[in-house]
Write an enzyme that holds these catalytic residues in place. Structure first.
Site, short mmCIF file in Angstrom:
data_model
loop_
_atom_site.label_atom_id
_atom_site.label_comp_id
_atom_site.label_asym_id
_atom_site.label_seq_id
_atom_site.Cartn_x
_atom_site.Cartn_y
_atom_site.Cartn_z
N CYS A 1 -4.45 5.13 4.51
CA CYS A 1 -3.52 5.24 3.38
C CYS A 1 -3.30 6.68 2.92
O CYS A 1 -2.45 6.93 2.07
CB CYS A 1 -4.04 4.39 2.22
SG CYS A 1 -3.94 2.61 2.55
N LYS B 1 0.32 8.03 3.35
CA LYS B 1 1.42 7.54 2.53
C LYS B 1 2.33 8.69 2.09
O LYS B 1 1.88 9.83 1.93
CB LYS B 1 0.89 6.84 1.27
CG LYS B 1 0.42 5.41 1.47
CD LYS B 1 0.05 4.80 0.13
CE LYS B 1 -0.29 3.34 0.25
NZ LYS B 1 -0.60 2.74 -1.06
N ASP C 1 1.88 -3.80 4.79
CA ASP C 1 1.15 -2.54 4.79
C ASP C 1 0.72 -2.21 6.21
O ASP C 1 0.25 -3.09 6.93
CB ASP C 1 -0.09 -2.62 3.89
CG ASP C 1 -0.46 -1.26 3.28
OD1 ASP C 1 -0.43 -0.27 4.04
OD2 ASP C 1 -0.77 -1.21 2.09
N SER D 1 6.42 -5.32 17.64
CA SER D 1 5.85 -4.07 18.14
C SER D 1 6.98 -3.16 18.60
O SER D 1 8.03 -3.63 19.05
CB SER D 1 4.88 -4.33 19.31
OG SER D 1 5.56 -4.98 20.38
N ASP E 1 -4.96 -2.85 -6.73
CA ASP E 1 -5.95 -2.37 -5.77
C ASP E 1 -5.86 -0.85 -5.66
O ASP E 1 -4.83 -0.24 -5.93
CB ASP E 1 -5.86 -3.06 -4.41
CG ASP E 1 -4.56 -2.81 -3.67
OD1 ASP E 1 -3.60 -2.30 -4.27
OD2 ASP E 1 -4.51 -3.13 -2.48
#
Length: 322
Positions: free
Chosen positions: A18, A21, A71, A133, A216
């Site tokens: 993350c 980001k 995500d 994919s 979160d």
């Protein structure tokens, strides 16, 4: 294998987890004009773009609501199996952060098929319900997840109220340990255990305790996600810095300089809204550390989670540290 050396997935990506980001301030400027266009009064959309919550929620028939999120990110660890588990736990976390129960997820995979053996991608071991994919210069993996939730027991990021405690369900420090892993190849089992632990039990405990506000803690760090929650709720927060838990080795990693650019951008974004008091630079970086598959920040108390602060009425600073 490349010759006699094992393939290190983290070396095929510019960032990791993350921490890759888009910076929070830049992201908000991109999406700021979208909410009025897609959110209509009296619609069945309960949670949309307006407060930057963890997932979208739309009312469905039968008294339930549907939670939708996605995500994905570049490798945060070198082992493909661990990466798959971490990415799956991280994606499902957004459903748990809304108080929901995941019911279906599909894979999202980007893979440099001319650079890395495709067999490595299959080692992720998280074949859930199909997916998509693409050939991608950098490896990326995650999920598009769908869940269900009782709309009357929803966890949101805009419902904090003054006087309530703040609890944190996982220790911080994942980001700096992942950065150290990427640069040195050292493996940190404590970080992998934290990232692969689902937020399911914490979410269930929060709903049972009557909590209505949670989020979160992922790429924007504790300070970034706390700031978003307090801003959305029209409140402020005080954090007891000494009460915040950290993974073993996190402070050593900061002192050794293993701090990602994402963490520094998080801190820069929050600083204008922060009263740091006498907090050290080391603690500020840890509080802004870009987490991957971090814990829940709960406005309330739940068993086993340390209380790290409290919600205050709106003041000069959105977040105060003591």
């Amino acid at each position: 294998m490349t010759g006699s050396e094992p393939i290190r997935l983290t070396q095929y990506a510019h960032g990791g987890g993350c921490a890759c980001k888009i910076p929070p301030g830049e992201l908000e400027s991109i999406v700021s004009g979208l909410a009025p266009a897609v959110e209509r009064p009296n619609s069945d959309l309960i949670v949309g773009l307006a407060t930057g919550d963890d997932a979208a929620v739309v009312r469905a028939d039968g008294g339930l609501a549907i939670v939708a999120t996605t995500d994905f990110f570049t490798p945060v660890v070198d082992d493909p199996y661990d990466w798959g588990r971490i990415a799956a736990a991280n994606a499902l976390s957004d459903v748990y952060a809304m108080g929901g129960t995941p019911v279906l997820a599909v894979n999202l995979l980007g893979w440099p098929r001319g650079v890395l053996p495709f067999e490595l991608a299959a080692e992720g071991g998280c074949h859930i319900g199909g997916g998509h994919s693409v050939d991608d210069p950098e490896p990326k993996y995650g999920l598009a997840a769908t869940g269900i939730v009782d709309p009357d027991r929803l966890l949101r990021n805009d419902t904090a109220r003054p006087g309530l405690p703040l609890s944190l369900t996982k220790p911080l420090g994942i980001g700096v340990l992942n950065t150290r892993h990427k640069r040195t190849g050292e493996r940190f089992e404590q970080a992998i255990e934290a990232m692969t632990t689902l937020n399911r039990d914490a979410a269930v405990a929060a709903v049972r305790a009557g909590v209505v506000c949670a989020t979160d803690v992922t790429g924007f760090g504790l300070l970034g996600h706390l700031f978003k929650t307090m801003r959305a709720s029209g409140t402020a927060a005080e954090i007891d810095v000494a009460a915040v838990p950290y993974l073993d080795g996190a402070r050593d990693a900061v002192r050794a300089g293993f701090v990602s650019g994402g963490t520094r951008r998080n801190l820069d974004w929050v600083l204008p809204h922060l009263d740091p008091g006498s907090t050290s630079g080391e603690d500020l970086l840890l509080l802004a550390d870009a987490q991957t598959s971090g814990g829940l920040l709960v406005v309330g108390e739940i068993p086993g989670a340390p209380v790290i602060g409290r919600v205050l009425p709106a003041g000069t600073a959105t977040i105060s540290l003591r």
